[in-house]
Write an enzyme that holds these catalytic residues in place. Structure first.
Site, PDB file in Angstrom:
ATOM      1  N   ASP A  53       0.864  -1.447  -0.053  1.00  0.00           N
ATOM      2  CA  ASP A  53       0.033  -0.004   0.101  1.00  0.00           C
ATOM      3  C   ASP A  53       0.843   1.311   0.097  1.00  0.00           C
ATOM      4  OD1 ASP A  53      -2.119  -1.622   0.088  1.00  0.00           O
ATOM      5  OD2 ASP A  53      -2.325  -1.664   2.230  1.00  0.00           O
ATOM      6  N   LYS A  62       1.823   2.161  -5.175  1.00  0.00           N
ATOM      7  CA  LYS A  62       2.262   1.528  -6.253  1.00  0.00           C
ATOM      8  C   LYS A  62       1.498   1.686  -7.425  1.00  0.00           C
ATOM      9  CE  LYS A  62       2.190  -2.556  -4.214  1.00  0.00           C
ATOM     10  NZ  LYS A  62       2.047  -2.223  -2.957  1.00  0.00           N
ATOM     11  N   GLY A 109      -4.631  -4.248  -3.693  1.00  0.00           N
ATOM     12  CA  GLY A 109      -5.659  -3.438  -3.976  1.00  0.00           C
ATOM     13  C   GLY A 109      -4.701  -1.975  -4.555  1.00  0.00           C
ATOM     14  N   HIS A 110      -4.938  -1.567  -5.758  1.00  0.00           N
ATOM     15  CA  HIS A 110      -3.928  -0.730  -6.223  1.00  0.00           C
ATOM     16  C   HIS A 110      -4.915   0.569  -6.503  1.00  0.00           C
ATOM     17  CE1 HIS A 110      -0.328  -3.564  -7.435  1.00  0.00           C
ATOM     18  NE2 HIS A 110      -0.927  -3.308  -5.974  1.00  0.00           N
ATOM     19  N   GLN A 144       1.789  -6.025  -3.325  1.00  0.00           N
ATOM     20  CA  GLN A 144       2.366  -6.112  -1.918  1.00  0.00           C
ATOM     21  C   GLN A 144       3.682  -5.372  -1.727  1.00  0.00           C
ATOM     22  OE1 GLN A 144       1.153  -9.674  -3.422  1.00  0.00           O
ATOM     23  NE2 GLN A 144      -0.786  -8.427  -2.750  1.00  0.00           N
ATOM     24  N   VAL A 190      -7.729  -0.974   0.348  1.00  0.00           N
ATOM     25  CA  VAL A 190      -8.558  -1.136  -0.822  1.00  0.00           C
ATOM     26  C   VAL A 190      -9.314  -2.364  -0.849  1.00  0.00           C
ATOM     27  CG1 VAL A 190      -8.380  -0.543  -3.185  1.00  0.00           C
ATOM     28  CG2 VAL A 190      -6.754   0.518  -1.827  1.00  0.00           C
ATOM     29  N   THR A 191      -8.692  -3.320  -0.400  1.00  0.00           N
ATOM     30  CA  THR A 191      -9.223  -4.870  -0.598  1.00  0.00           C
ATOM     31  C   THR A 191     -10.242  -5.082   0.454  1.00  0.00           C
ATOM     32  OG1 THR A 191      -7.353  -5.213  -1.953  1.00  0.00           O
ATOM     33  CG2 THR A 191      -8.579  -6.984  -1.228  1.00  0.00           C
ATOM     34  N   ALA A 194      -8.714  -1.220   8.809  1.00  0.00           N
ATOM     35  CA  ALA A 194      -7.894   0.081   9.188  1.00  0.00           C
ATOM     36  C   ALA A 194      -6.543  -0.297   9.152  1.00  0.00           C
ATOM     37  CB  ALA A 194      -8.213   0.309  10.764  1.00  0.00           C
ATOM     38  N   ASP A 219       2.750  14.895   1.620  1.00  0.00           N
ATOM     39  CA  ASP A 219       1.633  15.918   1.728  1.00  0.00           C
ATOM     40  C   ASP A 219       1.095  15.387   3.051  1.00  0.00           C
ATOM     41  OD1 ASP A 219       0.841  13.816  -0.010  1.00  0.00           O
ATOM     42  OD2 ASP A 219      -1.201  14.540   0.911  1.00  0.00           O
ATOM     43  N   VAL A 258       2.866  14.217  -3.697  1.00  0.00           N
ATOM     44  CA  VAL A 258       2.258  15.274  -2.679  1.00  0.00           C
ATOM     45  C   VAL A 258       0.747  15.178  -2.626  1.00  0.00           C
ATOM     46  CG1 VAL A 258       4.414  16.802  -2.748  1.00  0.00           C
ATOM     47  CG2 VAL A 258       2.353  17.125  -4.361  1.00  0.00           C
ATOM     48  N   GLY A 259       0.155  14.317  -3.269  1.00  0.00           N
ATOM     49  CA  GLY A 259      -1.591  13.935  -3.276  1.00  0.00           C
ATOM     50  C   GLY A 259      -1.555  12.869  -4.110  1.00  0.00           C
TER      51      GLY A 259
HETATM   52  P1  GDP Z   1      -0.599   0.308  -3.691  1.00  0.00           P
HETATM   53  O1  GDP Z   1      -1.581  -0.832  -3.033  1.00  0.00           O
HETATM   54  O2  GDP Z   1       0.685   0.112  -3.595  1.00  0.00           O
HETATM   55  O3  GDP Z   1      -1.119   0.651  -4.931  1.00  0.00           O
HETATM   56  O4  GDP Z   1      -1.320   1.675  -2.784  1.00  0.00           O
HETATM   57  P2  GDP Z   1      -2.892   1.725  -1.935  1.00  0.00           P
HETATM   58  O5  GDP Z   1      -3.466   2.196  -3.292  1.00  0.00           O
HETATM   59  O6  GDP Z   1      -3.467   0.470  -1.527  1.00  0.00           O
HETATM   60  O7  GDP Z   1      -2.737   2.999  -1.133  1.00  0.00           O
HETATM   61  C1  GDP Z   1      -2.234   3.828  -1.355  1.00  0.00           C
HETATM   62  C2  GDP Z   1      -3.126   5.195  -1.173  1.00  0.00           C
HETATM   63  O8  GDP Z   1      -2.638   6.475  -1.039  1.00  0.00           O
HETATM   64  C3  GDP Z   1      -4.197   5.268  -2.305  1.00  0.00           C
HETATM   65  O9  GDP Z   1      -5.387   5.747  -1.548  1.00  0.00           O
HETATM   66  C4  GDP Z   1      -3.495   6.247  -3.175  1.00  0.00           C
HETATM   67  O10 GDP Z   1      -4.603   7.154  -3.615  1.00  0.00           O
HETATM   68  C5  GDP Z   1      -3.091   7.247  -2.043  1.00  0.00           C
HETATM   69  N1  GDP Z   1      -1.874   7.950  -2.474  1.00  0.00           N
HETATM   70  C6  GDP Z   1      -0.882   7.476  -3.386  1.00  0.00           C
HETATM   71  N2  GDP Z   1       0.364   8.327  -3.391  1.00  0.00           N
HETATM   72  C7  GDP Z   1      -0.014   9.649  -2.739  1.00  0.00           C
HETATM   73  C8  GDP Z   1       0.413  10.798  -2.324  1.00  0.00           C
HETATM   74  O11 GDP Z   1       1.526  11.300  -2.646  1.00  0.00           O
HETATM   75  N3  GDP Z   1      -0.328  11.605  -1.323  1.00  0.00           N
HETATM   76  C9  GDP Z   1      -1.559  11.210  -0.819  1.00  0.00           C
HETATM   77  N4  GDP Z   1      -2.213  12.199   0.101  1.00  0.00           N
HETATM   78  N5  GDP Z   1      -2.219  10.056  -1.152  1.00  0.00           N
HETATM   79  C10 GDP Z   1      -1.414   9.253  -2.027  1.00  0.00           C
HETATM   80  P1  IMO Z   2      -1.102  -4.111  -2.099  1.00  0.00           P
HETATM   81  O1  IMO Z   2      -0.569  -4.741  -3.390  1.00  0.00           O
HETATM   82  C1  IMO Z   2      -0.926  -4.646   2.052  1.00  0.00           C
HETATM   83  C2  IMO Z   2      -0.859  -8.728   3.698  1.00  0.00           C
HETATM   84  C3  IMO Z   2      -2.326  -9.336   4.269  1.00  0.00           C
HETATM   85  C4  IMO Z   2      -1.686 -10.505   5.345  1.00  0.00           C
HETATM   86  C5  IMO Z   2      -0.448 -11.064   4.553  1.00  0.00           C
HETATM   87  C6  IMO Z   2      -0.957 -12.198   3.918  1.00  0.00           C
HETATM   88  O2  IMO Z   2      -2.480  -3.452  -2.211  1.00  0.00           O
HETATM   89  O3  IMO Z   2       0.129  -3.319  -1.526  1.00  0.00           O
HETATM   90  P2  IMO Z   2      -2.661 -12.904   1.955  1.00  0.00           P
HETATM   91  O4  IMO Z   2      -4.063 -12.888   1.577  1.00  0.00           O
HETATM   92  O5  IMO Z   2      -1.760 -12.417   0.896  1.00  0.00           O
HETATM   93  O6  IMO Z   2      -2.265 -14.379   2.026  1.00  0.00           O
HETATM   94  O7  IMO Z   2      -2.263 -12.186   3.386  1.00  0.00           O
HETATM   95  O8  IMO Z   2      -0.229  -9.854   3.393  1.00  0.00           O
HETATM   96  N1  IMO Z   2      -1.341  -8.162   2.287  1.00  0.00           N
HETATM   97  C7  IMO Z   2      -1.277  -6.889   2.010  1.00  0.00           C
HETATM   98  N2  IMO Z   2      -1.140  -5.840   2.869  1.00  0.00           N
HETATM   99  N3  IMO Z   2      -1.061  -4.518   0.804  1.00  0.00           N
HETATM  100  C8  IMO Z   2      -1.504  -5.700   0.077  1.00  0.00           C
HETATM  101  O9  IMO Z   2      -1.487  -5.468  -1.311  1.00  0.00           O
HETATM  102  C9  IMO Z   2      -1.328  -6.951   0.423  1.00  0.00           C
HETATM  103  N4  IMO Z   2      -1.677  -8.052   0.092  1.00  0.00           N
HETATM  104  C10 IMO Z   2      -1.474  -9.180   1.179  1.00  0.00           C
HETATM  105  O10 IMO Z   2      -2.894  -8.190   5.082  1.00  0.00           O
HETATM  106  O11 IMO Z   2      -1.018  -9.597   6.339  1.00  0.00           O
HETATM  107 MG    MG Z   3      -2.946  -1.557  -1.838  1.00  0.00          MG
END
Ligand code: GDP
Ligand code: IMO
Ligand code: MG
Length: 429
Positions: free
Chosen positions: A13, A16, A40-41, A224, A299-300, A304, A333, A414-415
């Site tokens: 998270d 990416k 969840g991207h 991940q 996202v998935t 929290a 940010d 920064v957002g």
């Molecule tokens: P991923 O799984 O690595 O693709 O990341 P996620 O989408 O799960 O979580 C990243 C969250 O941070 C998402 O809600 C993005 O929209 C948000 N995000 C990404 N880059 C930035 C940033 O530079 N600033 C802020 N405020 N939010 C960001």
């Molecule tokens: P993205 O791509 C954050 C965590 C789960 C759990 C562990 C194993 O959005 O960054 P699994 O279902 O993969 O066997 O769970 O890995 N986990 C993640 N945490 N972001 C993810 O994906 C994750 N995918 C799995 O919460 O601790």
């Molecule tokens: Mg994610």
């Protein structure tokens, strides 16, 4: 030619999806190389539209880019079709999505076993996403998995599902006290689903190899993060695949010598979802501040996220095991308005200082952070587009991260929007 791997450098998270969306404009191919719909991207397009992608590579949102679900990915066919359907409904053209014939399929028994085995682990549970990821990779390694190409030969598919279910049903019924699954029903469902994705099945490692030979740009998008890697992460609190850079070669079929750039995505602080050690975790109001200011909810699964300060030991470790060439710092940010920003520079374990990741799980569980206090800034920085637009304290924070991590910073978020980025170095020049 650029063959870029985008890696989560923490526990997932990191942002990416945003990074792939940004760099996706410069490439002809975007490839997911491991994981499945545990990911969840989030992508916020320049027109403000927000997308949450799980299985489909984020490049699907950049018109003309070819997208590949690589051999290292595990695919839940129902989820795949659902995600394609939703994208099409929102006007996204998905005709450029290909699926590796060698990717493995998540079957209903994988999902059932994931959920029930977590329940049996009780307090020792991993906190998985419950999507069947671990059980599917278990079968892959045990050589009893079902692959995408099996749907092209219904009798082979039937043999494989029947053989697997003979074992799985024993487990489900005798160990976990669940109902047995009917093999015929499982097979018929997959064959029906396959009618809707058959035309996407391809020898993707050949196509990618040819593309690289032609000098086309490729982006490999990890799911991940480094600390969730089954080899290099905080085992056993990890996922069951290899998000680190080596996994990009294995999971796509692009040889490691063809990779030119490895970008580590690092949040300006740290988050983690699920169980496991997390030295800089904040269980006080500072953690709550980061969660609210950073909207740190999954996202998935909607869970929290656990929040903590930036951990430079983790950043250095990720730099080393991935061979990072560049860093993309996201969510700077979110730190605006803090008077001081603590950064963990090393750990203390039983009175001893550790500058690098401790060798054992026990030591890592006992690690407490040694903090350096950096001055904060109060300005809203979401409008910054160059480093010079940032307050001096924010620049100093980035300089310190760069120094502690040992890798140059090439972009800063920064957002959430694609344009809310400071591009420091052009990685496609
Ligand atoms: P991923 O799984 O690595 O693709 O990341 P996620 O989408 O799960 O979580 C990243 C969250 O941070 C998402 O809600 C993005 O929209 C948000 N995000 C990404 N880059 C930035 C940033 O530079 N600033 C802020 N405020 N939010 C960001
Ligand atoms: P993205 O791509 C954050 C965590 C789960 C759990 C562990 C194993 O959005 O960054 P699994 O279902 O993969 O066997 O769970 O890995 N986990 C993640 N945490 N972001 C993810 O994906 C994750 N995918 C799995 O919460 O601790
Ligand atoms: Mg994610």
């Amino acid at each position: 030619m650029t063959v870029m791997v985008l890696i989560g450098a923490q526990w997932g998270d990191e942002g990416k999806g945003k990074a792939t969306d940004l760099y996706g404009e410069h490439v002809q191919w975007v490839v997911r190389y491991q994981g499945g719909n545990n990911a969840g991207h989030t992508v916020v397009r320049p027109d403000g539209q927000k997308f949450a992608l799980h299985l489909v590579p984020s490049g699907i949102l950049s018109p003309g880019v070819k997208n590949v679900i690589g051999n290292g990915v595990v695919i839940d066919p129902g989820v795949l079709l659902g995600e394609i359907g939703e994208l099409e409904e929102r006007g996204v053209n998905t005709s450029n999505l290909l699926i590796s014939a060698d990717a493995h399929l998540i079957m209903p028994y994988h999902v059932a076993i994931d959920k029930v085995s977590e329940r049996y682990l009780g307090k020792a549970r991993i906190g998985t996403t419950g999507r069947g990821i671990g059980p599917c990779y278990q079968d892959k390694i045990a050589r009893i998995g079902v692959r995408v190409q099996d749907v092209l030969d219904p009798s082979i598919l039937a043999q494989k599902v029947e053989a697997a279910l003979e074992q799985k049903n024993q487990m489900l019924v005798k160990i976990y006290n669940r109902k047995a699954l009917d093999a015929r029903q499982v097979i018929d469902t997959v064959l029906e689903q396959a009618e809707a994705f058959k035309h996407r099945i391809a020898d993707t490692r050949l196509l990618l190899g040819e593309a690289v030979a032609r000098g086309e740009n490729v982006l490999l998008e990890g799911g991940q993060g480094t600390l969730l890697d089954v080899d290099h992460g905080t085992y056993p609190f990890v996922t069951s695949s290899s998000p680190t850079a080596g996994g990009a070669a294995t999971g796509s079929g692009i040889g490691p010598t063809r990779i030119t750039t490895v970008v580590g995505i690092l949040k300006a602080y740290t988050t983690r979802v699920g169980s496991g050690p997390f030295p800089t975790e904040l269980l006080d109001e500072s953690g709550e501040f980061l969660r609210q200011a950073g909207h740190e909810f999954g996202v998935t699964t909607g869970r929290a996220r656990r929040c903590g300060w930036f951990d430079a030991v983790v950043a250095r470790y990720a730099t080393r095991v991935n061979g990072l060439t560049d860093l993309f710092i996201t969510k700077l940010d979110v730190l605006s308005s803090l008077e001081t920003v603590p950064v963990c520079v090393a750990y203390e374990v039983d009175g001893e200082r550790y500058d690098e990741m401790p060798m054992t799980q026990t030591a890592f569980h006992h690690a407490t952070p040694i903090y350096e206090q950096l001055p904060g800034w109060s300005e809203d920085i979401t409008g910054a587009r160059t480093l010079a637009d940032l307050p001096a304290a924010a620049r100093a924070y980035l300089d310190r991260i760069e120094e502690l991590s040992g890798t140059r910073i090439s972009a800063v978020g920064v957002g959430p929007g694609q344009d809310e980025t400071i591009e420091v170095n052009d990685l496609f020049g």
